[in-house]
Design a protein around this motif. Structure first.
Motif, PDB file in Angstrom:
ATOM      1  N   ASN A 104       8.924   0.031   8.450  1.00 22.68           N
ATOM      2  CA  ASN A 104       7.727  -0.564   9.061  1.00 22.68           C
ATOM      3  C   ASN A 104       6.531  -0.355   8.139  1.00 22.68           C
ATOM      4  OD1 ASN A 104       8.963  -1.423  11.564  1.00 22.68           O
ATOM      5  ND2 ASN A 104       8.977   0.745  12.176  1.00 22.68           N
ATOM      6  N   PRO A 105       6.419  -1.156   7.070  1.00 22.41           N
ATOM      7  CA  PRO A 105       5.266  -0.974   6.179  1.00 22.41           C
ATOM      8  C   PRO A 105       3.962  -1.274   6.911  1.00 22.41           C
ATOM      9  CG  PRO A 105       6.435  -3.005   5.679  1.00 22.41           C
ATOM     10  CD  PRO A 105       7.289  -2.272   6.670  1.00 22.41           C
ATOM     11  N   GLY A 106       3.001  -0.429   6.666  1.00 20.61           N
ATOM     12  CA  GLY A 106       1.704  -0.593   7.322  1.00 20.61           C
ATOM     13  C   GLY A 106       1.612   0.115   8.648  1.00 20.61           C
ATOM     14  N   GLN A 107       2.709   0.726   9.114  1.00 16.63           N
ATOM     15  CA  GLN A 107       2.711   1.440  10.392  1.00 16.63           C
ATOM     16  C   GLN A 107       2.877   2.937  10.131  1.00 16.63           C
ATOM     17  OE1 GLN A 107       2.105  -0.071  13.311  1.00 16.63           O
ATOM     18  NE2 GLN A 107       1.928  -2.011  12.160  1.00 16.63           N
ATOM     19  N   PRO A 108       2.302   3.768  10.995  1.00 18.45           N
ATOM     20  CA  PRO A 108       2.449   5.212  10.795  1.00 18.45           C
ATOM     21  C   PRO A 108       3.909   5.631  10.788  1.00 18.45           C
ATOM     22  CG  PRO A 108       0.737   4.743  12.409  1.00 18.45           C
ATOM     23  CD  PRO A 108       1.427   3.432  12.138  1.00 18.45           C
ATOM     24  N   GLY A 109       4.250   6.535   9.871  1.00 21.04           N
ATOM     25  CA  GLY A 109       5.613   7.029   9.747  1.00 21.04           C
ATOM     26  C   GLY A 109       5.631   8.547   9.739  1.00 21.04           C
ATOM     27  N   ASP A 110       6.711   9.072   9.195  1.00 24.74           N
ATOM     28  CA  ASP A 110       6.876  10.529   9.150  1.00 24.74           C
ATOM     29  C   ASP A 110       6.055  11.122   8.004  1.00 24.74           C
ATOM     30  OD1 ASP A 110       8.649  10.361  11.253  1.00 24.74           O
ATOM     31  OD2 ASP A 110      10.394  10.122   9.921  1.00 24.74           O
ATOM     32  N   ILE A 111       5.415  12.232   8.280  1.00 25.97           N
ATOM     33  CA  ILE A 111       4.698  12.992   7.246  1.00 25.97           C
ATOM     34  C   ILE A 111       5.433  14.314   7.083  1.00 25.97           C
ATOM     35  CG2 ILE A 111       2.514  14.062   6.582  1.00 25.97           C
ATOM     36  CD1 ILE A 111       1.063  11.976   8.213  1.00 25.97           C
ATOM     37  N   THR A 137       5.010 -10.773   8.667  1.00 24.83           N
ATOM     38  CA  THR A 137       4.953 -12.177   9.118  1.00 24.83           C
ATOM     39  C   THR A 137       3.528 -12.710   9.220  1.00 24.83           C
ATOM     40  OG1 THR A 137       5.054 -11.380  11.411  1.00 24.83           O
ATOM     41  CG2 THR A 137       7.145 -11.991  10.330  1.00 24.83           C
ATOM     42  N   LYS A 138       2.659 -11.933   9.795  1.00 27.80           N
ATOM     43  CA  LYS A 138       1.299 -12.394   9.997  1.00 27.80           C
ATOM     44  C   LYS A 138       0.449 -12.030   8.779  1.00 27.80           C
ATOM     45  CE  LYS A 138       1.481 -11.971  15.032  1.00 27.80           C
ATOM     46  NZ  LYS A 138       0.871 -11.349  16.229  1.00 27.80           N
ATOM     47  N   PRO A 139      -0.458 -12.897   8.372  1.00 29.70           N
ATOM     48  CA  PRO A 139      -1.352 -12.550   7.256  1.00 29.70           C
ATOM     49  C   PRO A 139      -2.254 -11.383   7.638  1.00 29.70           C
ATOM     50  CG  PRO A 139      -2.069 -14.590   8.322  1.00 29.70           C
ATOM     51  CD  PRO A 139      -0.727 -14.246   8.923  1.00 29.70           C
ATOM     52  N   ARG A 140      -2.372 -10.501   6.720  1.00 29.53           N
ATOM     53  CA  ARG A 140      -3.118  -9.267   6.974  1.00 29.53           C
ATOM     54  C   ARG A 140      -4.315  -9.186   6.028  1.00 29.53           C
ATOM     55  NH1 ARG A 140      -0.941  -6.588  11.576  1.00 29.53           N
ATOM     56  NH2 ARG A 140       1.287  -7.080  11.639  1.00 29.53           N
ATOM     57  N   SER A 141      -5.400  -8.590   6.531  1.00 26.65           N
ATOM     58  CA  SER A 141      -6.575  -8.343   5.690  1.00 26.65           C
ATOM     59  C   SER A 141      -6.639  -6.897   5.215  1.00 26.65           C
ATOM     60  CB  SER A 141      -7.854  -8.680   6.454  1.00 26.65           C
ATOM     61  OG  SER A 141      -7.968  -7.861   7.624  1.00 26.65           O
ATOM     62  N   ASP A 142      -5.702  -6.077   5.675  1.00 27.41           N
ATOM     63  CA  ASP A 142      -5.725  -4.672   5.289  1.00 27.41           C
ATOM     64  C   ASP A 142      -5.042  -4.497   3.934  1.00 27.41           C
ATOM     65  OD1 ASP A 142      -3.233  -5.326   6.086  1.00 27.41           O
ATOM     66  OD2 ASP A 142      -2.909  -3.576   7.373  1.00 27.41           O
TER      67      ASP A 142
END
Length: 339
Positions: A130-137, A262-267
């Protein structure tokens, strides 16, 4: 007449035995008539004494030349030694290790947020789920605020992460950051490498520790929208006072990130990997190639040669003076006898 002169000389009690023999030789070579000598008279004038004198003079000049060369060598040796003391040679040595002391990686993310951090091995980084989503640290992290060491007014926020250790397993640290928006045309995150994360943890004054690190180490950047692969190498430098400084050399490669969301992102997404380049720690120190014992031995040999040459020259001069006096004495005696 020659017999009478010789007998008169032999009857003289003041003459020495050595002088008597030499008088016979010189008398026979001086007062013989030209009719008996014939054409060989000019060649006999170059007596053995004259040849000895010439040879002694030549030998004396040779030894004087050798003394001059020895003096020049002494001057040149001392000059080279002083020059080597002023300009030491840089020595580089390599020490192979299996485990590094985990370095500290200080990030200055600004408004960016750390999404995930993991340690991987053998250069294998699995695909992002899940790129752009919080993951494991899974990394050891520490957040700290401190004042800028150069302005003493601006507050800085740093995220300090423990770096890789196991070089044989090719341990690496993979981090993902997220930035929702920025007012700048280019987005980048600054980072700083320092030698020991454990020293930072054990330091009672972490703010002062980070200020010293920022004053001593260089900082770099990695950009958004790319995966930046950083390969580190460690260089230790030994100073003249015995202290040791540590710095990092790094090789950076940048790979474009293909955003498949899928959706265009501005981040903006930031990906960075830290890994050791090789298991060798490079140690640099200045060494003086001039060996004082070699110079002392060389100078002793040169001075010994100088003393021997001076002693020989002194004996040669005394011998030449003695021969000259003897020759003048014989000449006066012969002339007195002839008269």
């Amino acid at each position: 007449q020659l017999s009478e002169d010789v007998e008169r000389i032999s009857e003289n009690p003041t003459d020495e035995r050595e002088g008597e023999m030499e008088v016979h030789e010189d008398a026979s070579s001086v007062i013989l008539p030209d009719s008996e000598l014939g054409t060989t008279a000019p060649s006999l004038r170059f007596s053995k004494t004259c040849l000895k004198n010439v040879f002694s003079v030549i030998l004396l000049f040779i030894y004087l030349l050798l003394m001059a060369v020895a003096v020049f060598l002494v001057y040149q040796t001392i000059s080279d030694f002083r020059e080597k003391l002023k300009h030491p040679v840089m020595s580089v040595s390599y020490k192979e290790v299996s485990l590094y002391d985990a370095p500290g990686i200080a990030f200055y993310p600004g408004k960016a947020r750390l999404l995930s951090c993991k340690h991987h091995y053998y250069d294998h980084i699995p695909p992002l789920v899940n790129p752009g989503q919080p993951g494991d640290i899974e990394c050891t992290t520490q957040r700290i605020n401190y004042t800028d060491p150069f302005t003493n007014q601006t507050m800085k926020y740093a995220l300090v992460v423990q770096g890789p250790r196991d070089v044989k397993k090719k341990e690496l640290v993979f981090l993902q950051f997220h930035l929702n928006g920025t007012d700048q045309d280019f987005s980048a995150i600054d980072y700083l490498l320092f030698s020991s994360f454990q020293e930072f943890i054990n330091s009672p004054e972490k703010a002062e520790f980070m200020k010293d690190c920022e004053s001593s180490y260089s900082s770099w950047k990695f950009s958004g929208g790319f995966r930046t692969w950083v390969k580190m190498s460690l260089v230790k430098t030994k100073e003249e006072d015995g202290s040791e400084t540590v710095e990092f050399k790094q090789e950076t490669s940048v790979v474009n990130y293909i955003d498949q969301r899928t959706k265009p992102r501005s981040d903006q997404l930031f990906f960075v990997v830290f890994e050791w380049k090789d298991p060798f720690i490079q140690t640099v120190q200045d060494i003086i190639t001039a060996n004082p014992w070699n110079m002392i031995a060389l100078l002793c040999g040169i001075f010994l040669a100088l003393f021997k040459a001076a002693d020989f020259a002194k004996l040669s001069v005394k011998w030449m003076i003695k021969i000259r006096k003897r020759h003048l004495k014989r000449s006066r005696q012969v002339m007195n006898h002839i008269n």
